[in-house]
Design a protein around this motif. Structure first.
Motif, mmCIF file in Angstrom:
data_model
loop_
_atom_site.group_PDB
_atom_site.id
_atom_site.type_symbol
_atom_site.label_atom_id
_atom_site.label_comp_id
_atom_site.label_asym_id
_atom_site.label_seq_id
_atom_site.Cartn_x
_atom_site.Cartn_y
_atom_site.Cartn_z
ATOM 1 N N SER A 1 0.835 -1.582 -0.045
ATOM 2 C CA SER A 1 -0.143 -0.030 0.003
ATOM 3 C C SER A 1 0.533 1.753 0.102
ATOM 4 C CB SER A 1 -0.680 0.122 1.363
ATOM 5 O OG SER A 1 -0.133 0.461 2.327
ATOM 6 N N SER B 1 7.009 -2.305 -1.418
ATOM 7 C CA SER B 1 6.577 -1.418 -2.486
ATOM 8 C C SER B 1 6.874 -1.040 -3.646
ATOM 9 C CB SER B 1 7.200 -0.270 -0.976
ATOM 10 O OG SER B 1 8.286 -0.001 -1.341
ATOM 11 N N HIS C 1 -4.202 3.190 -6.692
ATOM 12 C CA HIS C 1 -4.109 4.357 -5.411
ATOM 13 C C HIS C 1 -4.026 3.880 -4.347
ATOM 14 C CE1 HIS C 1 -8.618 5.929 -6.989
ATOM 15 N NE2 HIS C 1 -7.750 6.439 -8.016
ATOM 16 N N TYR C 2 -2.342 3.864 -3.780
ATOM 17 C CA TYR C 2 -1.747 4.081 -2.716
ATOM 18 C C TYR C 2 -2.891 4.782 -0.770
ATOM 19 C CZ TYR C 2 1.253 3.144 -6.453
ATOM 20 O OH TYR C 2 2.098 2.466 -7.309
ATOM 21 N N LYS C 3 -2.699 3.716 -0.377
ATOM 22 C CA LYS C 3 -3.044 4.171 0.866
ATOM 23 C C LYS C 3 -2.215 5.088 2.208
ATOM 24 C CE LYS C 3 -6.079 0.837 2.265
ATOM 25 N NZ LYS C 3 -5.846 -0.223 2.343
ATOM 26 N N ASN C 4 -1.104 5.291 1.057
ATOM 27 C CA ASN C 4 0.309 5.804 1.749
ATOM 28 C C ASN C 4 1.448 6.403 0.622
ATOM 29 O OD1 ASN C 4 -0.591 4.887 5.104
ATOM 30 N ND2 ASN C 4 -0.671 2.930 4.015
ATOM 31 N N LEU D 1 -4.716 10.874 -6.357
ATOM 32 C CA LEU D 1 -4.868 10.115 -5.710
ATOM 33 C C LEU D 1 -5.855 10.356 -4.756
ATOM 34 C CD1 LEU D 1 -1.193 9.300 -3.857
ATOM 35 C CD2 LEU D 1 -2.377 7.654 -5.119
ATOM 36 N N LYS E 1 -7.955 12.503 1.480
ATOM 37 C CA LYS E 1 -7.441 11.390 3.034
ATOM 38 C C LYS E 1 -6.060 10.336 2.241
ATOM 39 C CE LYS E 1 -11.588 11.606 5.043
ATOM 40 N NZ LYS E 1 -11.693 13.672 5.708
ATOM 41 N N THR E 2 -5.695 10.083 1.401
ATOM 42 C CA THR E 2 -4.382 9.280 1.404
ATOM 43 C C THR E 2 -3.189 10.040 1.707
ATOM 44 O OG1 THR E 2 -4.658 9.241 -0.598
ATOM 45 C CG2 THR E 2 -2.750 8.229 -0.058
ATOM 46 N N GLU F 1 -2.931 14.512 5.225
ATOM 47 C CA GLU F 1 -3.657 13.437 4.662
ATOM 48 C C GLU F 1 -4.288 14.546 3.227
ATOM 49 O OE1 GLU F 1 -7.182 12.959 6.524
ATOM 50 O OE2 GLU F 1 -5.648 11.313 7.843
#
Ligand SMILES: C[S@@+](CC[C@H](N)C(=O)[O-])C[C@H]1O[C@@H](n2cnc3c(N)ncnc32)[C@H](O)[C@@H]1O
Length: 331
Positions: free
Chosen positions: A22, A42, A67-70, A93, A96-97, A138
């Motif tokens: 992620s 990653s 769509h990476y979370k981090n 993205l 809130k990512t 974020e």
């Protein structure tokens, strides 16, 4: 062999238990930064030519397609480029990512929360150590600007050239004084194959091609923003030339009668003479016999010695109180 930057050492210490698929790492500083196995699942978004041990690597202008979370951003030297990078992330993205950003105290990381205040919410410090700080925020929903080249017109003793550039690219918005001195003191008889090494926004190569149209010009740089800026600089001057992304002369296979350069002496924010030493040494095999290397350098840098170590004849063709222009002859 490059060593891991201090920023990458702090990331490993703080995040190694959490890094998975992620995570997207953006614009690492050295080849070694993501070499530890903790980064291996990653992905990476690169902005310069480098090898990368991660899972999937994208080289700008190619965009990552997940769509990476981090996201972890290595804070670049240029503040304008830092904001530009966050705007690029916003273009693909969702809000809130989580965006981590890491950098050295002397590179301005402590004031970066202010820098990103328009684009990130909930900015907090995660860790510090190794003379670095790691923060996170974020992505918010403010609109990011689509990127555009900044165009400038530079004048060298009455001869002009247009330049297009992106944030963080050398000579962006203002012609470097050393580059100006080099351009003012070009030889009159440039012809044949010419290389602009470490071209930045392409000002040297474009100027030479404009005023010596019979020559064939190639340009190269390690940085993908520099490469795209140089392509655009050639285009707005209606000039033909080839621009390649290359670490040093690694991707250069032709031979040249002339090489011109304002060579690099930084990796990230650190002074690093190795790039130019390697370049000067490698020039010998890329120059034709009787080919010439012209470089401009800050007076305090020890280029005279490095040039004399590799070339039989080296002249200082121009100098002022800050810079010297050297010509080295390949025999
Ligand atoms: C001092 S700037 C000169 C830029 C441009 N020629 C000018 O005069 O405005 C040095 C350039 O070297 C590039 N560079 C840094 N490391 C490099 C490397 N290993 N190989 C090729 N180019 C590199 C940088 O991206 C930067 O554009």
């Amino acid at each position: 062999m490059q060593t891991q930057s201090l920023a990458s050492q702090l990331l490993k210490k703080t995040l190694s238990d959490y890094i998975d698929e992620s995570f997207l790492f953006v614009d690492p500083i050295t080849n070694a930064d993501l070499s530890d196995h903790c980064f291996s699942n990653s992905d990476t978004w690169l902005f310069k030519e480098m090898s990368c041990n991660g899972n999937q690597a994208y080289l700008w202008p190619t965009k990552p397609n997940k769509h990476y979370k981090n996201v972890v951003l290595f804070l670049p030297k240029s503040k304008e480029k830092a904001i530009w990078l966050v705007e690029q992330l916003k273009s693909f993205l969702p809000t809130k990512t989580i965006i981590y950003f890491v950098g050295e105290n002397k590179g301005g990381i402590k004031s970066s929360a202010k820098l990103f205040a328009n684009h990130l919410d909930k900015i907090t410090k995660v860790a510090s150590g190794k003379h670095c700080v790691l923060l996170r925020g974020e992505l918010n929903d403010t609109q990011a600007q689509p990127y555009h080249f900044v165009e400038s017109n530079y004048d060298v003793k009455g001869k002009t050239v247009k330049v297009a550039s992106l944030p963080g690219v050398f000579s962006h918005k203002e012609l470097d004084h050393g580059t100006q001195l080099l351009l003012e003191n070009l030889p009159a008889n440039i012809s044949g194959k010419v290389l602009d090494f470490a071209c930045g926004c392409g000002v040297i190569g474009s100027f030479i091609k404009k005023y010596h149209p019979a020559c064939e010009i190639d340009l190269c740089d390690i940085d993908s923003l520099a490469v795209e800026s140089s392509k655009q600089t050639l285009k707005i001057n209606e000039l033909v030339g080839s621009v390649v992304i290359s670490d040093g002369l690694m991707k250069i296979s032709s031979n040249y009668q002339w090489i011109f350069s304002n060579p690099p002496f930084h990796t990230g924010i650190k002074i690093d003479y190795h790039i130019s030493e390697r370049f000067i040494k490698d020039c010998k095999s890329v120059l034709t016999s009787n080919g010439r290397l012209y470089i401009v350098a800050n007076r305090f840098l020890k280029y005279a010695q490095i040039l004399q170590d590799h070339f039989n004849k080296v002249d200082v063709v121009a100098e002022d109180n800050k810079f010297k222009v050297y010509c080295a002859y390949n025999r």
